[in-house]
Design a protein around this motif. Structure first.
Motif, PDB file in Angstrom:
ATOM      1  N   ASP A 250      21.073  19.732  49.463  1.00 14.64           N
ATOM      2  CA  ASP A 250      21.242  19.738  50.911  1.00 14.64           C
ATOM      3  C   ASP A 250      21.063  21.125  51.513  1.00 14.64           C
ATOM      4  O   ASP A 250      21.305  21.323  52.705  1.00 14.64           O
ATOM      5  N   ASP A 251      20.662  22.077  50.686  1.00 11.47           N
ATOM      6  CA  ASP A 251      20.548  23.463  51.142  1.00 11.47           C
ATOM      7  C   ASP A 251      19.238  24.074  50.657  1.00 11.47           C
ATOM      8  O   ASP A 251      19.097  24.409  49.473  1.00 11.47           O
ATOM      9  N   PRO A 252      18.239  24.242  51.562  1.00  7.27           N
ATOM     10  CA  PRO A 252      16.936  24.775  51.141  1.00  7.27           C
ATOM     11  C   PRO A 252      16.889  26.289  50.952  1.00  7.27           C
ATOM     12  O   PRO A 252      15.821  26.838  50.686  1.00  7.27           O
ATOM     13  N   ALA A 253      18.015  26.980  51.104  1.00  8.69           N
ATOM     14  CA  ALA A 253      18.021  28.432  50.891  1.00  8.69           C
ATOM     15  C   ALA A 253      17.542  28.762  49.480  1.00  8.69           C
ATOM     16  O   ALA A 253      17.638  27.939  48.562  1.00  8.69           O
ATOM     17  N   HIS A 254      17.007  29.970  49.303  1.00 11.30           N
ATOM     18  CA  HIS A 254      16.494  30.374  47.987  1.00 11.30           C
ATOM     19  C   HIS A 254      17.585  30.244  46.931  1.00 11.30           C
ATOM     20  O   HIS A 254      18.676  30.826  47.063  1.00 11.30           O
TER      21      HIS A 254
ATOM     22  N   ASN B 288      12.479  28.490  57.829  1.00 11.57           N
ATOM     23  CA  ASN B 288      13.710  29.294  57.934  1.00 11.57           C
ATOM     24  C   ASN B 288      14.709  28.908  56.851  1.00 11.57           C
ATOM     25  O   ASN B 288      15.847  28.533  57.132  1.00 11.57           O
ATOM     26  N   ARG B 289      14.310  29.050  55.595  1.00 11.47           N
ATOM     27  CA  ARG B 289      15.150  28.625  54.481  1.00 11.47           C
ATOM     28  C   ARG B 289      16.523  29.294  54.486  1.00 11.47           C
ATOM     29  O   ARG B 289      17.543  28.653  54.253  1.00 11.47           O
ATOM     30  N   ASP B 290      16.534  30.589  54.712  1.00 14.52           N
ATOM     31  CA  ASP B 290      17.780  31.352  54.604  1.00 14.52           C
ATOM     32  C   ASP B 290      18.425  31.633  55.960  1.00 14.52           C
ATOM     33  O   ASP B 290      19.466  32.291  56.021  1.00 14.52           O
ATOM     34  N   THR B 291      17.817  31.155  57.034  1.00 11.11           N
ATOM     35  CA  THR B 291      18.363  31.394  58.377  1.00 11.11           C
ATOM     36  C   THR B 291      18.367  30.090  59.174  1.00 11.11           C
ATOM     37  O   THR B 291      17.569  29.905  60.095  1.00 11.11           O
ATOM     38  N   PRO B 292      19.246  29.177  58.835  1.00 15.18           N
ATOM     39  CA  PRO B 292      19.262  27.879  59.509  1.00 15.18           C
ATOM     40  C   PRO B 292      19.776  27.979  60.948  1.00 15.18           C
ATOM     41  O   PRO B 292      20.461  28.928  61.316  1.00 15.18           O
ATOM     42  N   LEU B 293      19.406  26.989  61.737  1.00 17.80           N
ATOM     43  CA  LEU B 293      19.923  26.847  63.096  1.00 17.80           C
ATOM     44  C   LEU B 293      21.162  25.969  63.042  1.00 17.80           C
ATOM     45  O   LEU B 293      21.201  24.979  62.314  1.00 17.80           O
TER      46      LEU B 293
ATOM     47  N   ARG C 234      24.533  20.014  58.200  1.00 19.33           N
ATOM     48  CA  ARG C 234      24.537  19.941  59.666  1.00 19.33           C
ATOM     49  C   ARG C 234      23.573  20.947  60.273  1.00 19.33           C
ATOM     50  O   ARG C 234      23.413  20.994  61.490  1.00 19.33           O
ATOM     51  N   ASN C 235      22.933  21.734  59.423  1.00 22.13           N
ATOM     52  CA  ASN C 235      22.014  22.759  59.910  1.00 22.13           C
ATOM     53  C   ASN C 235      20.639  22.171  60.200  1.00 22.13           C
ATOM     54  O   ASN C 235      20.257  21.125  59.669  1.00 22.13           O
ATOM     55  N   ARG C 236      19.880  22.868  61.043  1.00 25.87           N
ATOM     56  CA  ARG C 236      18.541  22.447  61.418  1.00 25.87           C
ATOM     57  C   ARG C 236      17.507  23.451  60.886  1.00 25.87           C
ATOM     58  O   ARG C 236      17.725  24.665  60.902  1.00 25.87           O
ATOM     59  N   TYR C 237      16.397  22.892  60.427  1.00 23.60           N
ATOM     60  CA  TYR C 237      15.340  23.711  59.844  1.00 23.60           C
ATOM     61  C   TYR C 237      13.985  23.240  60.358  1.00 23.60           C
ATOM     62  O   TYR C 237      13.830  22.088  60.784  1.00 23.60           O
ATOM     63  N   VAL C 238      13.000  24.144  60.299  1.00 23.90           N
ATOM     64  CA  VAL C 238      11.607  23.773  60.544  1.00 23.90           C
ATOM     65  C   VAL C 238      10.961  23.555  59.182  1.00 23.90           C
ATOM     66  O   VAL C 238      11.008  24.439  58.321  1.00 23.90           O
ATOM     67  N   GLY C 239      10.375  22.379  59.009  1.00 25.43           N
ATOM     68  CA  GLY C 239       9.791  22.068  57.710  1.00 25.43           C
ATOM     69  C   GLY C 239       8.564  21.196  57.819  1.00 25.43           C
ATOM     70  O   GLY C 239       8.189  20.725  58.899  1.00 25.43           O
TER      71      GLY C 239
ATOM     72  N   PHE D 223       0.555  14.744  56.759  1.00 28.60           N
ATOM     73  CA  PHE D 223       1.731  15.603  56.819  1.00 28.60           C
ATOM     74  C   PHE D 223       2.190  15.788  58.265  1.00 28.60           C
ATOM     75  O   PHE D 223       1.400  15.656  59.208  1.00 28.60           O
ATOM     76  N   GLU D 224       3.470  16.144  58.369  1.00 22.75           N
ATOM     77  CA  GLU D 224       4.065  16.364  59.689  1.00 22.75           C
ATOM     78  C   GLU D 224       4.976  17.577  59.641  1.00 22.75           C
ATOM     79  O   GLU D 224       5.651  17.819  58.624  1.00 22.75           O
ATOM     80  N   LEU D 225       4.966  18.363  60.719  1.00 21.23           N
ATOM     81  CA  LEU D 225       5.827  19.540  60.835  1.00 21.23           C
ATOM     82  C   LEU D 225       6.786  19.328  62.000  1.00 21.23           C
ATOM     83  O   LEU D 225       6.383  18.877  63.073  1.00 21.23           O
ATOM     84  N   GLY D 226       8.048  19.666  61.787  1.00 15.48           N
ATOM     85  CA  GLY D 226       9.026  19.530  62.855  1.00 15.48           C
ATOM     86  C   GLY D 226      10.384  20.026  62.402  1.00 15.48           C
ATOM     87  O   GLY D 226      10.516  20.708  61.383  1.00 15.48           O
ATOM     88  N   PHE D 227      11.398  19.668  63.164  1.00 15.25           N
ATOM     89  CA  PHE D 227      12.773  20.054  62.835  1.00 15.25           C
ATOM     90  C   PHE D 227      13.441  18.937  62.044  1.00 15.25           C
ATOM     91  O   PHE D 227      13.187  17.751  62.301  1.00 15.25           O
ATOM     92  N   PHE D 228      14.286  19.312  61.101  1.00 19.95           N
ATOM     93  CA  PHE D 228      14.969  18.295  60.291  1.00 19.95           C
ATOM     94  C   PHE D 228      16.306  18.834  59.798  1.00 19.95           C
ATOM     95  O   PHE D 228      16.564  20.051  59.822  1.00 19.95           O
ATOM     96  N   THR D 229      17.135  17.930  59.333  1.00 18.52           N
ATOM     97  CA  THR D 229      18.417  18.267  58.710  1.00 18.52           C
ATOM     98  C   THR D 229      18.423  17.673  57.303  1.00 18.52           C
ATOM     99  O   THR D 229      18.288  16.452  57.143  1.00 18.52           O
ATOM    100  N   PRO D 230      18.549  18.483  56.257  1.00 16.34           N
ATOM    101  CA  PRO D 230      18.514  17.951  54.893  1.00 16.34           C
ATOM    102  C   PRO D 230      19.844  17.331  54.458  1.00 16.34           C
ATOM    103  O   PRO D 230      20.909  17.942  54.612  1.00 16.34           O
ATOM    104  N   GLY D 231      19.775  16.112  53.942  1.00 14.97           N
ATOM    105  CA  GLY D 231      20.943  15.470  53.357  1.00 14.97           C
ATOM    106  C   GLY D 231      22.168  15.452  54.245  1.00 14.97           C
ATOM    107  O   GLY D 231      22.125  15.047  55.404  1.00 14.97           O
ATOM    108  N   LYS D 232      23.260  15.933  53.693  1.00 14.84           N
ATOM    109  CA  LYS D 232      24.537  15.916  54.394  1.00 14.84           C
ATOM    110  C   LYS D 232      24.786  17.200  55.200  1.00 14.84           C
ATOM    111  O   LYS D 232      25.864  17.367  55.779  1.00 14.84           O
TER     112      LYS D 232
END
Length: 526
Positions: free
Chosen positions: A186-190, A83-88, A58-63, A47-56
């Motif tokens: 494309d949106d990991p928010a709850h 940071n599901r509900d608080t993207p960068l 433009r927000n950044r998340y730690v996952g 496994f790897e942890l880092g910053f990513f952008t899901p799908g289309k």
């Protein structure tokens, strides 16, 4: 020209140092993980942890994602997001750990976007990504005892449940570990859906949309959830259910750690188990079940109270339990079963009630139930009989032990053709007598029908056998005639001429429509 080349080389070097990420095994106070510069990788690099952008997006998340199974960045299988509900909104994020053991995600202005909690203050905290995919904060680097973790991502599942993760409730602290869907691909928010163990009454597994139950897998029957007969022993994973005074949880573990397997809850509320197949380099479904996709009877409380759903029936799928009738017949006839059924005869506890056995049932909603694992079914019946508010009972273990008692209307029952369990419903004594008379009458009619059918079948059999014998005899007779004709002697012309004295008139007997008829003599012709 030479100056231009030098500038180009310097620019390329700077670009490579910015875009090439370094990897570390742990994060300690004073260290940080910066977007695009570094990641955390588990010891075995699973496994790897880092910053990513899901799908289309433009927000950044730690996952956290599977490292070994990741090809292109867009193909990453993300199993947890901080940071599901608080993207960068940009790539300026920094993940660090404080001296007290808090994981903190900061934005470009050093504002806190997300942070973890800790059970106690640590002196020398360290954050480590374990080979199981669990991000943990602990005191010592080599302390892998889960009981000593200050914080762990496994306590806060997302839309994935990995091997070893608990799905359930800590009854002491109140910590509720449940799966929650993403808002979109494309949106990991709850999102709207949760897959969780409801601890009220006798704990059971449910799928909810908002605060409404969509599907109820039911209580644990010793082998599996009572409403999920598909869950059974298999060579891929093993599962367990624990219920004690401290906690209630379900979890699974793979039999072969080299074969990745996970449960996932989609944004539309579909739950399924996926297994990684190396040959196709893809996740393939191992099993699939949810309250929204299986069949009509999986919709929670479709038939209302005191009714059972049977998907194998022709429409309608709902029918009142024996001894009950539709509460609103007009609605029932219009296929609106939501108000369920009511008793034909009211209970009379003081003068004695009885129980009617229903075979092969998904046991009713257990939020108003109690369990006693240490008594027999007979003792369970006595216990229910003594309490006038007890509406039904059953074995809590499908293998024939324990006691489960209901103290409210019986809701969300369905007929099962496999992994059957019996349910005993409280009924008025007079109603039980009436049911018994109806059953005896049906049995007599059934016996008459069976006997009549057998006699008719025997009569038809005799007729058919007689007809077959007649045809066979006729065929043999015809074959016999044919054989007799074939057995007639055949003579050549010289023999016939000699036997009739060369067709002498002395041997002529007369003439018919086919010509003269001669007698044959064995004497020498004169």
């Amino acid at each position: 020209m030479a100056g231009s080349c030098t500038i180009l080389i310097i620019f390329s070097f700077l670009f490579s140092t910015v875009t090439t990420a370094t990897t570390v095994n742990t994060i300690t106070p004073g260290q940080s993980i910066r977007d695009g510069e570094s990641t955390v990788v588990s010891r075995g690099q699973a496994f790897e942890l880092g910053f990513f952008t899901p799908g289309k997006s433009r927000n950044r998340y730690v996952g956290i994602w599977y490292k070994k199974l990741s090809g292109k960045v867009s193909d990453r299988t993300v199993i947890w997001v901080a940071n599901r509900d608080t993207p960068l909104s940009d790539s300026s994020g920094v993940l660090t750990i404080t001296q007290k053991g808090f994981l903190v995600l900061l934005n470009s202005t050093n504002g806190t976007v997300w942070s973890s909690t800790v059970s106690k203050i640590a002196n020398n905290p360290v954050a480590e990504l374990l080979e199981s995919g669990n991000l943990v904060v602990k005191v010592a680097k080599k302390d892998d005892n889960a009981d000593n973790f200050l914080w762990q991502s496994f306590d806060y599942p997302g839309d994935n449940l990995l091997p070893g993760m608990k799905l359930g409730v800590n009854l002491v602290t109140g910590l509720n570990r449940y799966m929650s869907s993403w808002r979109g691909t494309d949106d990991p928010a709850h999102g709207d859906f949760k897959y969780m163990i409801d601890p009220h009454g006798v704990p059971q597994l449910v799928l909810t949309k908002g605060n409404t139950i969509q599907f109820r897998a039911g209580s644990w029957n010793g082998l599996r959830w009572t409403g999920v007969p598909q869950l059974r022993e298999n060579p891929v994973y093993r599962f367990e259910f624990v219920l004690n005074q401290n906690e209630v949880f379900y979890r699974f573990n793979v039999t072969n750690s080299s074969v990745p397997s996970r449960m996932v809850l989609s944004p539309s509320g579909v739950t399924g188990r996926l297994t990684w197949i190396d040959r196709s380099q893809s996740w393939q479904p191992f099993s699939r079940f949810s309250g929204l996709t299986l069949d009509q009877c999986d919709n929670y409380a479709l038939c209302g109270a005191y009714a059972s759903c049977n998907i194998n029936m022709n429409t309608p799928s709902c029918e009142c339990l024996e001894g009950f009738k539709p509460k609103f017949p007009d609605e029932w006839s219009n296929l609106d079963w939501s108000n369920g059924c009511v008793r034909r005869t009211e209970l009379d506890c003081k003068n004695g009630d009885g129980f009617l056995k229903h075979k092969g049932a998904k046991l009713p909603d257990t939020r108003s139930s109690r369990i006693n694992k240490n008594i027999s079914l007979l003792e369970c019946e006595k216990l229910c009989s003594k309490d006038c508010s007890c509406t039904a009972y059953a074995n809590s273990d499908i293998r024939g032990s324990g006691c489960l008692l209901w103290f409210d209307e019986l809701v969300d029952i369905r007929a099962l053709t496999e992994n059957q369990q019996d349910l005993y419903v409280r009924m008025a004594a007079s109603e039980l007598a009436s049911i018994e008379r109806r059953r005896q009458s049906r049995k007599k009619k059934l016996v008459i029908i069976i006997v009549t059918s057998i006699l008719l079948a025997m009569a038809m059999g005799v007729l058919i056998l007689g007809w077959i014998l007649y045809l066979r005899k006729k065929k043999l007779k015809n074959q016999g005639k044919g054989n007799e004709e074939m057995d007639l002697p055949i003579f050549d012309w010289a023999t016939i001429a000699n036997a009739t004295c060369n067709f002498s008139n002395n041997n002529k007997l007369g003439e018919g429509g086919f010509g003269p008829v001669y007698k044959v003599t064995l004497l020498i012709c004169k």
